[in-house]
Design a protein around this motif. Structure first.
Motif, mmCIF file in Angstrom:
data_model
loop_
_atom_site.group_PDB
_atom_site.id
_atom_site.type_symbol
_atom_site.label_atom_id
_atom_site.label_comp_id
_atom_site.label_asym_id
_atom_site.label_seq_id
_atom_site.Cartn_x
_atom_site.Cartn_y
_atom_site.Cartn_z
ATOM 1 N N ASN A 1 1.264 -27.760 25.709
ATOM 2 C CA ASN A 1 2.399 -27.345 26.538
ATOM 3 C C ASN A 1 3.593 -26.951 25.681
ATOM 4 O O ASN A 1 4.283 -25.974 25.981
ATOM 5 C CB ASN A 1 2.790 -28.458 27.507
ATOM 6 N N ALA A 2 3.871 -27.698 24.632
ATOM 7 C CA ALA A 2 4.984 -27.377 23.745
ATOM 8 C C ALA A 2 4.761 -26.038 23.056
ATOM 9 O O ALA A 2 5.692 -25.232 22.904
ATOM 10 C CB ALA A 2 5.171 -28.483 22.713
ATOM 11 N N ASN B 1 -2.302 -36.414 24.377
ATOM 12 C CA ASN B 1 -1.572 -35.907 23.207
ATOM 13 C C ASN B 1 -1.836 -34.426 22.997
ATOM 14 O O ASN B 1 -0.912 -33.658 22.710
ATOM 15 C CB ASN B 1 -1.937 -36.696 21.954
ATOM 16 N N VAL B 2 -3.078 -34.008 23.113
ATOM 17 C CA VAL B 2 -3.419 -32.595 22.931
ATOM 18 C C VAL B 2 -2.770 -31.752 24.021
ATOM 19 O O VAL B 2 -2.247 -30.664 23.768
ATOM 20 C CB VAL B 2 -4.957 -32.410 22.915
ATOM 21 N N GLN B 3 -2.751 -32.247 25.256
ATOM 22 C CA GLN B 3 -2.125 -31.525 26.362
ATOM 23 C C GLN B 3 -0.628 -31.358 26.122
ATOM 24 O O GLN B 3 -0.063 -30.302 26.375
ATOM 25 C CB GLN B 3 -2.380 -32.276 27.678
ATOM 26 N N THR C 1 2.992 -23.525 24.217
ATOM 27 C CA THR C 1 3.133 -22.478 25.232
ATOM 28 C C THR C 1 4.599 -22.162 25.488
ATOM 29 O O THR C 1 4.998 -20.991 25.529
ATOM 30 C CB THR C 1 2.459 -22.919 26.545
ATOM 31 N N ILE C 2 5.424 -23.184 25.633
ATOM 32 C CA ILE C 2 6.854 -22.981 25.867
ATOM 33 C C ILE C 2 7.494 -22.287 24.660
ATOM 34 O O ILE C 2 8.298 -21.371 24.807
ATOM 35 C CB ILE C 2 7.541 -24.323 26.182
ATOM 36 N N GLY C 3 7.122 -22.712 23.458
ATOM 37 C CA GLY C 3 7.660 -22.098 22.250
ATOM 38 C C GLY C 3 7.270 -20.641 22.117
ATOM 39 O O GLY C 3 8.088 -19.805 21.718
ATOM 40 N N SER C 4 6.045 -20.306 22.482
ATOM 41 C CA SER C 4 5.614 -18.913 22.367
ATOM 42 C C SER C 4 6.306 -18.033 23.401
ATOM 43 O O SER C 4 6.633 -16.879 23.122
ATOM 44 C CB SER C 4 4.096 -18.800 22.508
ATOM 45 N N LYS C 5 6.579 -18.574 24.599
ATOM 46 C CA LYS C 5 7.309 -17.794 25.610
ATOM 47 C C LYS C 5 8.735 -17.521 25.135
ATOM 48 O O LYS C 5 9.252 -16.418 25.307
ATOM 49 C CB LYS C 5 7.322 -18.532 26.947
ATOM 50 N N THR C 6 9.378 -18.517 24.547
ATOM 51 C CA THR C 6 10.736 -18.341 24.040
ATOM 52 C C THR C 6 10.756 -17.320 22.920
ATOM 53 O O THR C 6 11.623 -16.445 22.877
ATOM 54 C CB THR C 6 11.284 -19.690 23.536
#
Length: 85
Positions: free
Chosen positions: A36-37, A30-32, A39-44
């Motif tokens: 990941n979510a 769950n933490v992983q 990280t993807i949100g911050s890149k966007t």
């Protein structure tokens, strides 16, 4: 009394360790997933902040034809617009 009690305690200990490892594994997954979510949100968000558009046509003269307005914009940011993707 000695050998039977030791075996029972060892079975309980091994069972406790197995249950604890499965709980830790489930929490880790769950933490992983959340990591990941994020990280993807911050890149966007980073890409969106580096993209900036400016309207370059005259505000007094905006083209209007068949129910549509036409605006001319220019990418003034450091990254390509997400509209081109």
């Amino acid at each position: 009394m000695g050998a039977g009690t030791s075996a029972t305690e060892m079975v309980f200990f091994i069972t406790s360790v197995i249950i604890a490892l499965s709980v830790v594994g489930a929490i880790f997954m769950n933490v992983q997933s959340i990591s990941n979510a994020a990280t993807i949100g911050s890149k966007t968000l980073t890409e969106q902040l580096k993209t900036d558009i400016t309207v370059i046509n005259d505000p007094d003269f905006i083209l209007y034809s068949s129910g549509n307005y036409t605006f001319y914009i220019k990418n003034t940011g450091r990254e390509n617009s997400l509209l081109n993707s």
